[in-house]
Design a protein around this motif. Structure first.
Motif, mmCIF file in Angstrom:
data_model
loop_
_atom_site.group_PDB
_atom_site.id
_atom_site.type_symbol
_atom_site.label_atom_id
_atom_site.label_comp_id
_atom_site.label_asym_id
_atom_site.label_seq_id
_atom_site.Cartn_x
_atom_site.Cartn_y
_atom_site.Cartn_z
ATOM 1 N N ILE A 243 0.816 -1.205 0.000
ATOM 2 C CA ILE A 243 0.000 0.000 0.000
ATOM 3 C C ILE A 243 0.854 1.261 0.000
ATOM 4 O O ILE A 243 0.593 2.201 -0.763
ATOM 5 C CB ILE A 243 -0.943 -0.020 1.227
ATOM 6 C CG1 ILE A 243 -1.969 -1.137 1.074
ATOM 7 C CG2 ILE A 243 -1.630 1.325 1.411
ATOM 8 C CD1 ILE A 243 -2.844 -1.327 2.286
ATOM 9 N N GLU A 244 1.877 1.296 0.841
ATOM 10 C CA GLU A 244 2.671 2.519 0.958
ATOM 11 C C GLU A 244 3.500 2.783 -0.296
ATOM 12 O O GLU A 244 3.665 3.926 -0.711
ATOM 13 C CB GLU A 244 3.582 2.436 2.192
ATOM 14 C CG GLU A 244 4.363 3.719 2.477
ATOM 15 C CD GLU A 244 3.483 4.945 2.715
ATOM 16 O OE1 GLU A 244 3.973 6.073 2.522
ATOM 17 O OE2 GLU A 244 2.302 4.775 3.091
ATOM 18 N N TRP B 276 -9.460 2.728 -2.842
ATOM 19 C CA TRP B 276 -9.923 1.552 -2.101
ATOM 20 C C TRP B 276 -9.006 1.246 -0.924
ATOM 21 O O TRP B 276 -9.464 0.753 0.125
ATOM 22 C CB TRP B 276 -10.034 0.351 -3.036
ATOM 23 C CG TRP B 276 -11.226 0.433 -3.939
ATOM 24 C CD1 TRP B 276 -11.250 0.805 -5.257
ATOM 25 C CD2 TRP B 276 -12.594 0.191 -3.581
ATOM 26 N NE1 TRP B 276 -12.536 0.802 -5.735
ATOM 27 C CE2 TRP B 276 -13.389 0.427 -4.731
ATOM 28 C CE3 TRP B 276 -13.225 -0.208 -2.402
ATOM 29 C CZ2 TRP B 276 -14.771 0.276 -4.738
ATOM 30 C CZ3 TRP B 276 -14.616 -0.363 -2.396
ATOM 31 C CH2 TRP B 276 -15.363 -0.122 -3.557
ATOM 32 N N ASP B 277 -7.720 1.521 -1.059
ATOM 33 C CA ASP B 277 -6.792 1.341 0.071
ATOM 34 C C ASP B 277 -7.187 2.235 1.243
ATOM 35 O O ASP B 277 -7.193 1.802 2.401
ATOM 36 C CB ASP B 277 -5.357 1.673 -0.349
ATOM 37 C CG ASP B 277 -4.731 0.597 -1.212
ATOM 38 O OD1 ASP B 277 -5.277 -0.527 -1.261
ATOM 39 O OD2 ASP B 277 -3.704 0.879 -1.849
ATOM 40 N N VAL B 278 -7.480 3.492 0.942
ATOM 41 C CA VAL B 278 -7.845 4.436 2.002
ATOM 42 C C VAL B 278 -9.132 3.994 2.692
ATOM 43 O O VAL B 278 -9.251 4.047 3.922
ATOM 44 C CB VAL B 278 -8.000 5.864 1.431
ATOM 45 C CG1 VAL B 278 -8.576 6.802 2.492
ATOM 46 C CG2 VAL B 278 -6.657 6.393 0.944
ATOM 47 N N LEU C 199 -12.546 2.844 7.139
ATOM 48 C CA LEU C 199 -13.341 1.826 7.838
ATOM 49 C C LEU C 199 -12.810 1.511 9.237
ATOM 50 O O LEU C 199 -13.607 1.333 10.171
ATOM 51 C CB LEU C 199 -13.426 0.559 6.994
ATOM 52 C CG LEU C 199 -14.271 0.676 5.716
ATOM 53 C CD1 LEU C 199 -14.240 -0.629 4.921
ATOM 54 C CD2 LEU C 199 -15.722 1.060 6.048
ATOM 55 N N PRO C 200 -11.496 1.440 9.454
ATOM 56 C CA PRO C 200 -11.014 1.248 10.833
ATOM 57 C C PRO C 200 -11.421 2.376 11.773
ATOM 58 O O PRO C 200 -11.712 2.125 12.949
ATOM 59 C CB PRO C 200 -9.486 1.194 10.664
ATOM 60 C CG PRO C 200 -9.296 0.637 9.294
ATOM 61 C CD PRO C 200 -10.403 1.264 8.482
ATOM 62 N N ALA D 92 -15.118 7.940 -0.002
ATOM 63 C CA ALA D 92 -15.645 6.753 0.677
ATOM 64 C C ALA D 92 -17.142 6.627 0.457
ATOM 65 O O ALA D 92 -17.659 5.516 0.245
ATOM 66 C CB ALA D 92 -15.337 6.826 2.172
ATOM 67 N N ASP D 93 -17.852 7.740 0.498
ATOM 68 C CA ASP D 93 -19.298 7.705 0.266
ATOM 69 C C ASP D 93 -19.602 7.162 -1.130
ATOM 70 O O ASP D 93 -20.511 6.346 -1.308
ATOM 71 C CB ASP D 93 -19.879 9.116 0.420
ATOM 72 C CG ASP D 93 -21.392 9.121 0.336
ATOM 73 O OD1 ASP D 93 -22.040 8.653 1.291
ATOM 74 O OD2 ASP D 93 -21.930 9.580 -0.687
#
Length: 314
Positions: A60-61, A107-109, A115-116, A264-265
């Motif tokens: 991811i990074e 999607w990673d974010v 979500l966390p 995200a929405d």
């Protein structure tokens, strides 16, 4: 040389870690053209330094830093755009790569950040299980697409063609004498004028930030990003800009968080359309994010007030 480590009895080379961008080393004796070449090289170095990890792993990074390098490069092209016109084919290929990286990053974010945060705030975390799984699947799909993209001939052609274009000076052939003369100017005055221009554009776009829609805030975020990159590009020439960059970075980060919620929405809507069983849980997350955004808007307003009171130092 990459060290090799033992894994289940086999020698497996570890993938390199994510590489952040490094500021170009500019001198006051450089011309505008030389400064552009040094800046574009630093951006390309960041892109290429993360290529191997992105090509072979869902890191991811590394993907994030590759995308940052590409965004820095495109900002540099825009900043110097009045002097150097980027060929259409290079622009199209840069946009193509940006789309590939951007979709995966979105999607990673959602999966690893948004979500966390939601999970920490709600009582029944089990209702997020289905969303987490669906988002993780989407993230994996997008990473696979990025891996294919950076292993493609199109990517290799882009890297080679851009480097050749940036250093060949072919643009001189079609450039009027006035532009060639401007490219030969020393960089300090150009840098100062350009930073003032970017600051003016950001302040203009931010005048109605208090009551701005998500789309309008997005435009302010883009202007803030360009102003920040410009200041970072020329920081070695204007070392007193550190407080300015720090304030601008905080503002950009907060605008970025608000944009993440907006993205995200949109992604949650997609999941709701694809998975009927996620309608209720995804809808609840969207409601939570909308309420949370209201609190972040207040923080953004305070950061804007602080930034707008600053003046770009000499």
């Amino acid at each position: 040389m990459i060290k090799r480590t033992k894994l289940y009895g086999s020698d497996v080379p570890p993938l390199p870690k994510a590489v952040k961008g490094r500021s170009a080393k500019l001198s006051r004796k450089m011309t505008v053209e030389q400064a552009f070449q040094a800046i574009s090289d630093s951006c390309m170095d960041q892109i290429q330094a993360n290529k191997e990890a992105v090509a072979h792993d869902q890191d991811i990074e590394s993907l994030h830093q590759m995308r940052v390098g590409l965004r820095r490069l495109k900002s540099a092209l825009n900043l110097f755009g009045d002097y150097l016109r980027t060929p259409d084919d290079l622009r199209q290929d840069l946009d193509w790569l940006g789309e590939q990286l951007g979709e995966a990053r979105d999607w990673d974010v959602l999966s690893d950040s948004t979500l966390p945060r939601v999970a920490d705030a709600i009582v029944d975390r089990f209702q997020l299980d289905g969303i987490n799984i669906a988002a993780a699947v989407k993230s994996a799909e997008k990473h696979a697409a990025v891996s294919q993209a950076v292993n493609s001939r199109r990517y290799k052609r882009l890297m080679f063609s851009f480097a050749r274009w940036a250093h060949s000076g072919d643009w001189h052939d079609t450039m009027p004498p006035k532009r060639r003369k401007q490219l030969a100017m020393r960089i300090p005055k150009f840098a100062r004028d350009l930073l003032l221009h970017e600051q003016h554009r950001l302040l203009k776009r931010g005048r109605k930030l208090h009551d701005a829609s998500p789309a309008a805030r997005h435009k302010v975020r883009i202007a803030a990003k360009k102003a920040r990159y410009a200041a970072e590009f020329f920081q070695s020439l204007l070392p007193k800009t550190k407080p300015y960059i720090k304030s601008l970075s905080r503002l950009q980060d907060e605008l970025g968080r608000l944009n993440d919620m907006s993205v995200a929405d949109r992604l949650l809507k997609d999941l709701m359309n694809e998975h009927a069983e996620l309608q209720e849980s995804a809808g609840a997350v969207r409601v939570y994010l909308a309420a949370s955004a209201e609190n972040d808007v207040k923080k953004m307003k305070d950061l804007w007030k602080n930034f707008s009171s600053l003046r770009l130092p000499h």
